[in-house]
Design a protein around this motif. Structure first.
Motif, mmCIF file in Angstrom:
data_model
loop_
_atom_site.group_PDB
_atom_site.id
_atom_site.type_symbol
_atom_site.label_atom_id
_atom_site.label_comp_id
_atom_site.label_asym_id
_atom_site.label_seq_id
_atom_site.Cartn_x
_atom_site.Cartn_y
_atom_site.Cartn_z
ATOM 1 N N ARG A 1 -4.087 8.878 9.966
ATOM 2 C CA ARG A 1 -3.335 9.473 8.859
ATOM 3 C C ARG A 1 -2.081 10.172 9.340
ATOM 4 N NH1 ARG A 1 -7.689 13.396 6.477
ATOM 5 N NH2 ARG A 1 -7.836 13.714 8.745
ATOM 6 N N LEU B 1 -2.012 4.368 1.413
ATOM 7 C CA LEU B 1 -3.099 4.823 0.535
ATOM 8 C C LEU B 1 -3.757 6.106 1.023
ATOM 9 C CD1 LEU B 1 -4.933 1.449 -0.350
ATOM 10 C CD2 LEU B 1 -3.114 2.625 -1.624
ATOM 11 N N GLY B 2 -2.969 6.977 1.637
ATOM 12 C CA GLY B 2 -3.504 8.227 2.178
ATOM 13 C C GLY B 2 -4.011 8.090 3.586
ATOM 14 N N SER B 3 -4.503 6.926 3.946
ATOM 15 C CA SER B 3 -4.968 6.609 5.303
ATOM 16 C C SER B 3 -5.151 5.104 5.400
ATOM 17 C CB SER B 3 -6.297 7.303 5.622
ATOM 18 O OG SER B 3 -6.860 6.780 6.822
ATOM 19 N N VAL C 1 -7.420 3.632 6.843
ATOM 20 C CA VAL C 1 -8.852 3.356 6.697
ATOM 21 C C VAL C 1 -9.213 3.178 5.231
ATOM 22 C CG1 VAL C 1 -11.175 4.179 7.213
ATOM 23 C CG2 VAL C 1 -9.331 4.611 8.831
ATOM 24 N N ASN C 2 -8.545 3.924 4.346
ATOM 25 C CA ASN C 2 -8.769 3.734 2.909
ATOM 26 C C ASN C 2 -8.422 2.308 2.494
ATOM 27 O OD1 ASN C 2 -9.442 6.437 2.743
ATOM 28 N ND2 ASN C 2 -7.435 7.079 1.978
ATOM 29 N N ALA C 3 -7.358 1.770 3.082
ATOM 30 C CA ALA C 3 -6.943 0.407 2.753
ATOM 31 C C ALA C 3 -7.970 -0.609 3.237
ATOM 32 C CB ALA C 3 -5.575 0.107 3.371
ATOM 33 N N THR D 1 0.808 -1.224 0.000
ATOM 34 C CA THR D 1 0.000 0.000 0.000
ATOM 35 C C THR D 1 0.836 1.266 0.000
ATOM 36 O OG1 THR D 1 -0.154 -0.179 2.406
ATOM 37 C CG2 THR D 1 -2.000 -1.045 1.119
ATOM 38 N N ALA E 1 -11.224 -0.085 3.459
ATOM 39 C CA ALA E 1 -12.328 -0.020 2.501
ATOM 40 C C ALA E 1 -11.954 -0.741 1.207
ATOM 41 C CB ALA E 1 -12.692 1.437 2.223
ATOM 42 N N TRP E 2 -10.714 -0.549 0.748
ATOM 43 C CA TRP E 2 -10.251 -1.246 -0.458
ATOM 44 C C TRP E 2 -10.356 -2.751 -0.273
ATOM 45 C CZ3 TRP E 2 -6.520 -4.910 -1.283
ATOM 46 C CH2 TRP E 2 -6.188 -5.181 -2.605
ATOM 47 N N THR F 1 -17.791 2.328 1.787
ATOM 48 C CA THR F 1 -17.180 3.660 1.785
ATOM 49 C C THR F 1 -16.213 3.781 2.962
ATOM 50 O OG1 THR F 1 -18.860 4.651 3.201
ATOM 51 C CG2 THR F 1 -19.311 4.616 0.820
ATOM 52 N N VAL F 2 -15.431 4.848 2.945
ATOM 53 C CA VAL F 2 -14.537 5.107 4.078
ATOM 54 C C VAL F 2 -15.346 5.305 5.352
ATOM 55 C CG1 VAL F 2 -12.865 6.748 5.020
ATOM 56 C CG2 VAL F 2 -12.678 6.018 2.636
#
Length: 263
Positions: free
Chosen positions: A176, A198-200, A202-204, A61, A206-207, A119-120
């Motif tokens: 973050r 991935l910026g956060s 939490v984004n990972a 990531t 959700a991915w 979603t996030v």
């Protein structure tokens, strides 16, 4: 060779590498779709043998890890109950072929996440708490000569993990901006922050939910998710101690047991 025999043979060779402790040459010609089928065939065999899936990891990531391993996309793997080590507990170095360690902000879920469409905000709502973590990555592929299909096939180069003992809800800190200092044998070897994932992180998460959802996989309550490394991985061997010290989340340590090899 048709796809199914190729997939079956790749799974067999990887299982053989686990049993023998001898790495294998990298595969050629595997697609990403093939590689996940190889991974899932191994997972099915492990589950049939009694191993229990306790969560998932997201790998590749951060830009640092992608550069280090020569890949350009995230992947995921399975975490089994027998891969978890207690903070500071001796870890048998000889259980691994070529271990590396990386710091992560681990998540424990309180409710299920099932993609697609996560979603996030959904991911945030599903997290019970975060915890400091060290992931031990390892490769059954010779000399870490991996591309994306090779690491996917090898259960995302999974090896083990250590979780810290300071759980913290996400309303108490921002993943973050949370920084980490990684030390090996007391010396600083890496620094990083959650935004590298991935910026956060939490984004990972959700991915991950959106990637495994179409495969019929739900991330359930109590599942542990490692969303990705905040720094490049560092090598470890018998006699090494690796500690990650996070803002807010405290420290977590992996100690590799065994007699250090002479340099």
């Amino acid at each position: 060779m048709s796809p199914q025999p190729r997939v079956a043979e790749a799974a067999r060779l990887l299982m053989q590498a686990y049993d023998s402790g001898v790495p294998i040459p990298p595969f050629t010609g595997l697609t990403v779709e093939d590689a996940y089928e190889v991974q899932l065939r191994q997972v099915a065999e492990w589950k049939a043998a009694g191993r229990i899936v306790k969560g998932h990891k997201v790998g590749l990531t951060s830009a640092a890890i992608q550069r280090q391993l020569g890949v350009d996309s995230p992947d995921y793997g399975h975490l089994f109950a027998d891969m978890f080590f207690v903070d500071g507990q001796p870890i048998p170095a000889d259980a691994y072929l070529s271990p590396r360690v990386e710091p992560e902000i681990g998540f424990v879920l309180r409710k299920p996440l099932a993609g697609p469409g996560v979603t996030v905000a959904d991911a945030l709502d599903a997290i019970a708490h975060a915890v400091a973590a060290l992931e031990i990555i390892d490769s059954r592929i010779e000399d870490w000569k991996i591309d994306l299909p090779n690491t996917i096939a090898d259960n995302a180069s999974s090896g083990g993990l250590v979780l810290g003992s300071t759980p913290l809800p996400l309303d108490a800190f921002d993943p973050r901006t949370t920084g980490v200092v990684l030390r090996r044998n007391g010396r600083i070897v890496q620094t990083g922050a959650g935004a590298a994932v991935l910026g956060s992180p939490v984004n990972a998460l959700a991915w991950l939910a959106n990637t495994v959802g179409p495969l019929g996989i739900t991330l359930g309550p109590g599942a542990v998710v490692l969303p990705g490394a905040l720094t490049a991985a560092v090598g470890a061997a018998a006699g090494d101690t690796v500690t990650a010290t996070f803002a807010h989340l405290g420290s977590v340590t992996a100690t590799f047991a065994g007699t250090p090899e002479e340099k």
